[in-house]
Scaffold this motif. Structure first.
Motif, PDB file in Angstrom:
ATOM      1  N   TYR A 179       5.400  -6.513   0.278  1.00  0.00           N
ATOM      2  CA  TYR A 179       4.743  -6.219  -0.995  1.00  0.00           C
ATOM      3  C   TYR A 179       5.865  -6.383  -1.957  1.00  0.00           C
ATOM      4  CZ  TYR A 179       0.632  -4.674   1.766  1.00  0.00           C
ATOM      5  OH  TYR A 179      -0.127  -4.712   2.728  1.00  0.00           O
ATOM      6  N   GLU A 180       5.559  -6.687  -3.183  1.00  0.00           N
ATOM      7  CA  GLU A 180       6.643  -6.377  -4.373  1.00  0.00           C
ATOM      8  C   GLU A 180       5.998  -5.390  -5.364  1.00  0.00           C
ATOM      9  OE1 GLU A 180       8.037 -10.209  -5.844  1.00  0.00           O
ATOM     10  OE2 GLU A 180       8.326 -10.940  -3.830  1.00  0.00           O
ATOM     11  N   VAL A 181       6.985  -4.607  -5.824  1.00  0.00           N
ATOM     12  CA  VAL A 181       6.729  -3.760  -6.501  1.00  0.00           C
ATOM     13  C   VAL A 181       6.990  -3.795  -8.026  1.00  0.00           C
ATOM     14  CG1 VAL A 181       6.704  -1.189  -6.959  1.00  0.00           C
ATOM     15  CG2 VAL A 181       6.464  -1.925  -4.721  1.00  0.00           C
ATOM     16  N   PHE A 182       6.475  -3.717  -8.868  1.00  0.00           N
ATOM     17  CA  PHE A 182       6.966  -4.168 -10.299  1.00  0.00           C
ATOM     18  C   PHE A 182       6.792  -2.944 -11.289  1.00  0.00           C
ATOM     19  CE2 PHE A 182       6.086  -7.989  -8.506  1.00  0.00           C
ATOM     20  CZ  PHE A 182       6.613  -8.808  -9.112  1.00  0.00           C
ATOM     21  N   ARG A 183       7.704  -2.518 -12.211  1.00  0.00           N
ATOM     22  CA  ARG A 183       7.757  -1.621 -13.258  1.00  0.00           C
ATOM     23  C   ARG A 183       7.694  -2.283 -14.571  1.00  0.00           C
ATOM     24  NH1 ARG A 183      12.455   1.189 -12.598  1.00  0.00           N
ATOM     25  NH2 ARG A 183      13.512  -0.088 -14.260  1.00  0.00           N
ATOM     26  N   GLY A 184       6.514  -2.429 -15.062  1.00  0.00           N
ATOM     27  CA  GLY A 184       6.229  -3.196 -16.063  1.00  0.00           C
ATOM     28  C   GLY A 184       6.325  -4.680 -15.619  1.00  0.00           C
ATOM     29  N   THR A 185       6.995  -5.428 -16.326  1.00  0.00           N
ATOM     30  CA  THR A 185       7.154  -6.699 -15.880  1.00  0.00           C
ATOM     31  C   THR A 185       8.448  -6.809 -14.943  1.00  0.00           C
ATOM     32  OG1 THR A 185       8.539  -7.332 -17.938  1.00  0.00           O
ATOM     33  CG2 THR A 185       5.992  -7.718 -17.985  1.00  0.00           C
ATOM     34  N   VAL A 186       9.170  -5.948 -14.689  1.00  0.00           N
ATOM     35  CA  VAL A 186      10.421  -6.193 -13.815  1.00  0.00           C
ATOM     36  C   VAL A 186      10.247  -5.864 -12.427  1.00  0.00           C
ATOM     37  CG1 VAL A 186      12.812  -5.182 -13.563  1.00  0.00           C
ATOM     38  CG2 VAL A 186      11.938  -5.502 -15.896  1.00  0.00           C
ATOM     39  N   LYS A 187      10.717  -6.640 -11.636  1.00  0.00           N
ATOM     40  CA  LYS A 187      10.571  -6.259 -10.020  1.00  0.00           C
ATOM     41  C   LYS A 187      11.594  -5.300  -9.623  1.00  0.00           C
ATOM     42  CE  LYS A 187      11.080  -8.434  -5.379  1.00  0.00           C
ATOM     43  NZ  LYS A 187      11.479  -9.552  -4.780  1.00  0.00           N
ATOM     44  N   VAL A 188      10.814  -4.061  -9.110  1.00  0.00           N
ATOM     45  CA  VAL A 188      11.796  -3.028  -8.620  1.00  0.00           C
ATOM     46  C   VAL A 188      12.422  -3.321  -7.180  1.00  0.00           C
ATOM     47  CG1 VAL A 188      11.896  -0.512  -8.353  1.00  0.00           C
ATOM     48  CG2 VAL A 188      10.508  -1.376 -10.313  1.00  0.00           C
ATOM     49  N   THR A 189      11.444  -3.494  -6.337  1.00  0.00           N
ATOM     50  CA  THR A 189      11.862  -3.706  -4.908  1.00  0.00           C
ATOM     51  C   THR A 189      10.935  -4.532  -4.047  1.00  0.00           C
ATOM     52  OG1 THR A 189      12.758  -2.777  -2.972  1.00  0.00           O
ATOM     53  CG2 THR A 189      10.899  -1.490  -4.196  1.00  0.00           C
ATOM     54  N   GLU A 190      11.107  -4.848  -3.005  1.00  0.00           N
ATOM     55  CA  GLU A 190       9.970  -5.200  -1.969  1.00  0.00           C
ATOM     56  C   GLU A 190      10.144  -4.636  -0.626  1.00  0.00           C
ATOM     57  OE1 GLU A 190       8.920  -9.711  -0.028  1.00  0.00           O
ATOM     58  OE2 GLU A 190      10.339  -9.516  -1.445  1.00  0.00           O
ATOM     59  N   VAL A 191       9.199  -4.315  -0.118  1.00  0.00           N
ATOM     60  CA  VAL A 191       8.859  -3.544   1.140  1.00  0.00           C
ATOM     61  C   VAL A 191       8.241  -4.293   2.286  1.00  0.00           C
ATOM     62  CG1 VAL A 191       8.935  -1.398   0.038  1.00  0.00           C
ATOM     63  CG2 VAL A 191       6.746  -2.447   0.408  1.00  0.00           C
ATOM     64  N   PRO A 192       8.342  -4.260   3.607  1.00  0.00           N
ATOM     65  CA  PRO A 192       7.873  -4.991   4.568  1.00  0.00           C
ATOM     66  C   PRO A 192       6.352  -4.716   4.551  1.00  0.00           C
ATOM     67  CG  PRO A 192       9.710  -3.415   5.269  1.00  0.00           C
ATOM     68  CD  PRO A 192       9.559  -3.017   3.947  1.00  0.00           C
ATOM     69  N   ALA A 193       5.764  -5.862   5.203  1.00  0.00           N
ATOM     70  CA  ALA A 193       4.173  -5.593   5.392  1.00  0.00           C
ATOM     71  C   ALA A 193       3.506  -4.591   5.998  1.00  0.00           C
ATOM     72  CB  ALA A 193       3.646  -6.897   6.042  1.00  0.00           C
ATOM     73  N   GLU A 194       4.329  -3.766   7.105  1.00  0.00           N
ATOM     74  CA  GLU A 194       3.838  -2.749   7.351  1.00  0.00           C
ATOM     75  C   GLU A 194       4.001  -1.491   6.492  1.00  0.00           C
ATOM     76  OE1 GLU A 194       8.096  -3.079   9.002  1.00  0.00           O
ATOM     77  OE2 GLU A 194       6.613  -4.447   8.590  1.00  0.00           O
ATOM     78  N   GLU A 195       4.653  -1.283   5.321  1.00  0.00           N
ATOM     79  CA  GLU A 195       4.611  -0.150   4.513  1.00  0.00           C
ATOM     80  C   GLU A 195       3.445  -0.223   3.443  1.00  0.00           C
ATOM     81  OE1 GLU A 195       8.688   0.516   3.581  1.00  0.00           O
ATOM     82  OE2 GLU A 195       9.403   0.280   5.421  1.00  0.00           O
ATOM     83  N   HIS A 196       3.253   0.854   2.879  1.00  0.00           N
ATOM     84  CA  HIS A 196       2.503   0.946   1.871  1.00  0.00           C
ATOM     85  C   HIS A 196       2.592   2.186   0.859  1.00  0.00           C
ATOM     86  CE1 HIS A 196      -0.974   3.576   3.656  1.00  0.00           C
ATOM     87  NE2 HIS A 196      -0.191   3.471   4.340  1.00  0.00           N
TER      88      HIS A 196
END
Length: 322
Positions: free
Chosen positions: A64-81
């Protein structure tokens, strides 16, 4: 090709349409769906705790990719939510979205946009909150536990509570909550949990006492994760009969956005809320035909925030017509 009834989302409205679906083995390269049930809660003056529902079982994603506004903050593995986003500014409102990336690299659409406002910073605050009161809890079947604890005090106010499994932080809830549900556990395992309180200055309390809980052994019927107060009635409109369902979502940390309905022993449809999913009583109505005197059996289950299906509600029987 085969045809199936699928829900179409218009805002928070659910419609059923008949549409074609590729058969087994047909290619497609579909992008992963948008993560639903996204929530954001301030953890301190400089952090926000973000959670979302894992996409459906069987969807092949890399993370999963996490965005703050339009800026990508980080990416986490599929098993995390869930994720703690740190180094934020006090007294600031932030907007977040989450997108799933498929195993083939394709990035799916963004889930619902959520906002969280960090509290004001507190100058020269070096006093940590008091230790949370003795925790207690219960196993909810073989895959989850429900935790409770006593409220902490702080001279400037508790902003959040963090839940630890052993020495690892696994969850966070707002300072107004004194309960949480931890899912994604294994059957027949004894777990140790502690709770710590955090204030706006990021001062962390001493750990609470440890509560040890054992999940039920083996696969269970999921009774603890089933919708409750399930009711089914029928009404007639424009010469046709409809089933009217109501229920209370199961207890879970996170938002229940999807339900599966079985009718007469077979899957009938899946419901997906596109807007704000109901937190208390939910309701849904669907067409079952024009003939009076027909008895139908119906039951419902929820897809939990960890991506797995919960248990079925008790089955109800309802007959069309007077």
């Amino acid at each position: 090709m085969r045809r199936a009834l699928l829900p179409v989302i218009c805002g928070s409205l659910l419609l059923l349409v008949s549409c074609a679906r590729d058969g087994p083995g047909d290619g497609g390269g579909h992008l992963p769906p948008a993560p639903l049930g996204v929530t954001a809660v301030a953890g301190s003056a400089t952090s926000v705790h973000l959670m979302w529902n894992r996409v459906a079982d069987g969807t092949d994603i890399a993370g999963y990719e996490v965005f703050r506004g339009t800026v990508k903050v980080t990416e986490v593995p599929a098993e995390e939510h869930m994720l703690d986003i740190t180094r934020l500014e006090p007294s600031t409102t932030y907007t977040f979205t989450v997108r799933a990336r498929g195993a083939d690299g394709g990035l799916g659409p963004a889930g619902p946009e959520v906002r969280a406002t960090t509290p004001a910073a507190v100058a020269a605050d070096e006093r940590a909150p008091s230790r949370p009161g003795r925790p207690s809890g219960r196993a909810v079947g073989s895959r989850a536990v429900q935790l409770f604890w006593g409220r902490s005090t702080d001279d400037r106010g508790v902003v959040s509570y963090s839940i630890y499994q052993g020495g690892s932080k696994i969850h966070s809830v707002g300072g107004a909550q004194t309960a949480a549900v931890v899912t994604g556990l294994r059957p027949g395992v004894r777990y140790a949990f502690t709770v710590r309180a955090r204030d706006a200055a990021d001062n962390l309390s001493a750990p609470s006492d440890t509560v040890r809980l054992t999940t039920a052994p083996g696969a269970d019927d999921g009774t603890g994760s089933a919708p409750t107060r399930f009711r089914a009635t029928t009404h007639r409109a424009d010469g046709a009969y409809y089933l009217d369902l109501s229920w209370v979502p199961p207890v879970a940390d996170g938002v229940i956005t999807e339900y599966g309905i079985d009718l007469d022993g077979r899957p009938a449809t899946s419901l997906v809320w596109g807007g704000s999913a109901p937190r208390s009583t939910a309701a849904y109505s669907f067409y079952v035909g024009r003939e009076a005197g027909v008895t139908h059996r119906v039951r419902i289950r929820a897809r939990l925030p960890d991506g797995t299906w919960g248990g079925f509600s008790p089955e109800r029987a309802v007959t069309t017509g007077p």
